[in-house]
Design an enzyme around this catalytic site. Structure first.
Site, PDB file in Angstrom:
ATOM      1  N   HIS A   1     -14.474  18.100  34.778  1.00  0.00           N
ATOM      2  CA  HIS A   1     -14.362  17.402  33.505  1.00  0.00           C
ATOM      3  C   HIS A   1     -13.737  16.035  33.706  1.00  0.00           C
ATOM      4  CE1 HIS A   1     -14.222  16.912  29.218  1.00  0.00           C
ATOM      5  NE2 HIS A   1     -12.932  16.684  29.243  1.00  0.00           N
TER       6      HIS A   1
ATOM      7  N   CYS B   1     -17.065  21.919  28.208  1.00  0.00           N
ATOM      8  CA  CYS B   1     -17.184  21.353  29.555  1.00  0.00           C
ATOM      9  C   CYS B   1     -16.170  21.883  30.571  1.00  0.00           C
ATOM     10  CB  CYS B   1     -17.074  19.838  29.477  1.00  0.00           C
ATOM     11  SG  CYS B   1     -18.426  19.047  28.577  1.00  0.00           S
TER      12      CYS B   1
END
Length: 478
Positions: free
Chosen positions: A130, A76
């Site tokens: 994130h 991510c």
């Protein structure tokens, strides 16, 4: 003296054409920027017959779906940091989930920040950066988080009980999948869609860069029961769990993220029933997300904004669904590095077409800037693929580049650099005590089952691809 614009026949014709097309001469195009967590190309518009994704399919039908779009690192934060800064991981210095890109690049201008600086209202909902590592300079107002839970009632109850039993354990995860009998708005993605719809209504009269970050199909695979019921368990064929012939032992991974969830074996093969439920859950979670995206798109149309808005949808990386016994992302292989990318920009010739050219997520920044008529800031490490929106078959990049680090016993940390060409995937693992290579013929072996790097007949090809990999992205530009 007369205003030149008032009597210039060419300008008058230009204005008339723009008005006919629904845009004023100086009107800014909006951007609806939709990020989807852990979304692989398991979509109807990408040829997956099992998928139930009518809204993404409809968007692809009026935009351009890129079938060979690659993230720069299949996890991510590195992927998102790369796309949103227009820099590659070795520049952002983000190779993990703990590092913020502003540590290495304190003054970098992010993609939404660039739009904000040129007069757009920028706003985010859900997961764009994130989790826990948002970037305040990017947004006109603070990021909005979902008001509803990420899991269903059963999952919430389990997590509560486990925390009571293990109060000092900060790594507790609940159920890996769940199908609660609740409505869409009861879960996080439904809440994110609601918030985005409200924002669209309030922003319809001014230029906006609206970022919507859906959480599904990221683990846990939670979707209302009605989406789970779109399939029967027998619909899902179990993938073969064979290892990759000739791959370095550290290159694959055993699904460590998944194994943190309740009742998932910590090592070894997963039971067939669990594997089938995970497949079922992934597709159900994707269908649920697709429905929420559809609600946002319906509101965009209802507000008359379709011809004034560029819509881009991207999954931050791919996902292994049991191929070679692997689950989750965290590799340099095709299943982890390839992800969906759909761009619907008003009045482009490739709308409704599939584009098979190699593109990279680091290209999204310069592409959106070009589509909006913005200057490109210095330091970007991608290439605008806007020309492909007018000619989907135009010759393009020679390669796409990804990377993933591994800890190798006796060697320490080693970065694996991956290059995807038209035919080959080539990976170089080079450190002080190791030099290993992977070579896969994606024309004859699309599942990447046999590493050809050590076969004598491919020695010259390995040398050629090594040189191409070292030359890097600058030499691969169109």
């Amino acid at each position: 003296m007369k205003n030149h614009k008032s009597y210039c026949p060419i300008y008058g014709a230009f204005v008339a054409l723009l008005l006919l097309l629904g845009a004023a001469p100086d009107e800014k195009l909006n951007v609806l920027f939709i990020a989807v967590d852990d979304l692989k190309p398991a979509l109807g518009c990408y040829g997956d017959a099992l998928a139930k994704t009518p809204n993404l399919d409809a968007l692809a039908a009026r935009g351009t779906a890129f079938t060979r779009a690659y993230c720069q690192q299949a996890v991510c934060s590195p992927s998102r940091s790369s796309l949103l800064t227009g820099r590659r991981p070795d520049t952002t210095k983000v190779w993990d989930l703990e590092t913020h890109f502003r540590t290495a690049l304190p003054d970098v201008v992010t993609l939404p920040q660039h739009f904000k600086a040129h007069g757009w209202h920028t706003q985010a909902f859900g997961k764009i950066y994130h989790g826990g590592y948002d970037d305040k300079p990017s947004w006109s107002v603070p990021t909005t988080t979902p008001k509803k839970p990420n899991v269903g009632p059963e999952g919430q109850a389990l997590v509560k009980r486990l925390k009571e039993e293990r109060p000092n354990d900060d790594k507790i995860r609940g159920l890996p999948f769940e199908a609660p009998d609740v409505d869409d708005a009861s879960l996080a993605d439904g809440s994110i869609a609601d918030q985005a719809i409200d924002a669209l209504r309030g922003l319809k009269d001014k230029p906006f860069f609206l970022a919507v970050g859906f959480l599904r199909p990221h683990l846990p695979f939670v979707a209302p029961k009605k989406y789970w019921d779109l399939w029967k368990p027998a619909d899902f064929a179990l993938p073969e769990g064979t290892s990759i012939d000739g791959a370095p032992k550290w290159a694959p991974q055993a699904g460590g993220e998944l194994r943190q969830y309740h009742d998932v074996p910590k090592s070894g093969d997963l039971p067939d029933a669990l594997r089938r439920n995970l497949l079922h859950g992934y597709y159900a979670a994707t269908a649920y997300m697709d429905a929420q995206l559809g609600r946002v798109m319906k509101e965009l149309d209802a507000l008359g904004l379709r011809e004034k808005t560029v819509v881009v949808v991207w999954g931050d990386h791919g996902w292994h669904l049991g191929d070679h016994g692997m689950w989750c992302k965290h590799t340099n292989y095709e299943q982890a590095t390839r992800a969906p990318l759909i761009v619907a920009a008003p009045r482009y010739k490739s709308n409704g077409l599939i584009c098979n050219s190699l593109v990279e997520f680091v290209d999204v920044y310069p592409t959106l800037a070009e589509l909006a008529g913005l200057p490109l800031p210095e330091g970007l490490e991608g290439t605008s693929f806007a020309p492909l929106l007018d000619d989907a078959k135009k010759p393009w990049k020679k390669a796409a580049f990804s990377q993933y680090p591994r800890g190798i016993p006796g060697t320490g940390r080693c970065m694996g650099y991956s290059m995807r060409t038209e035919r080959w995937r080539f990976v170089a693992w080079e450190a002080k005590a190791v030099a290993e290579y992977e070579l896969y013929d994606l024309e004859k072996d699309p599942g990447e089952t046999v590493n050809l790097a050590k076969k004598p007949e491919h020695a010259e090809l390995v040398k050629t691809l090594t040189a191409q990999l070292k030359a890097g992205w600058k030499e691969a530009k169109p």
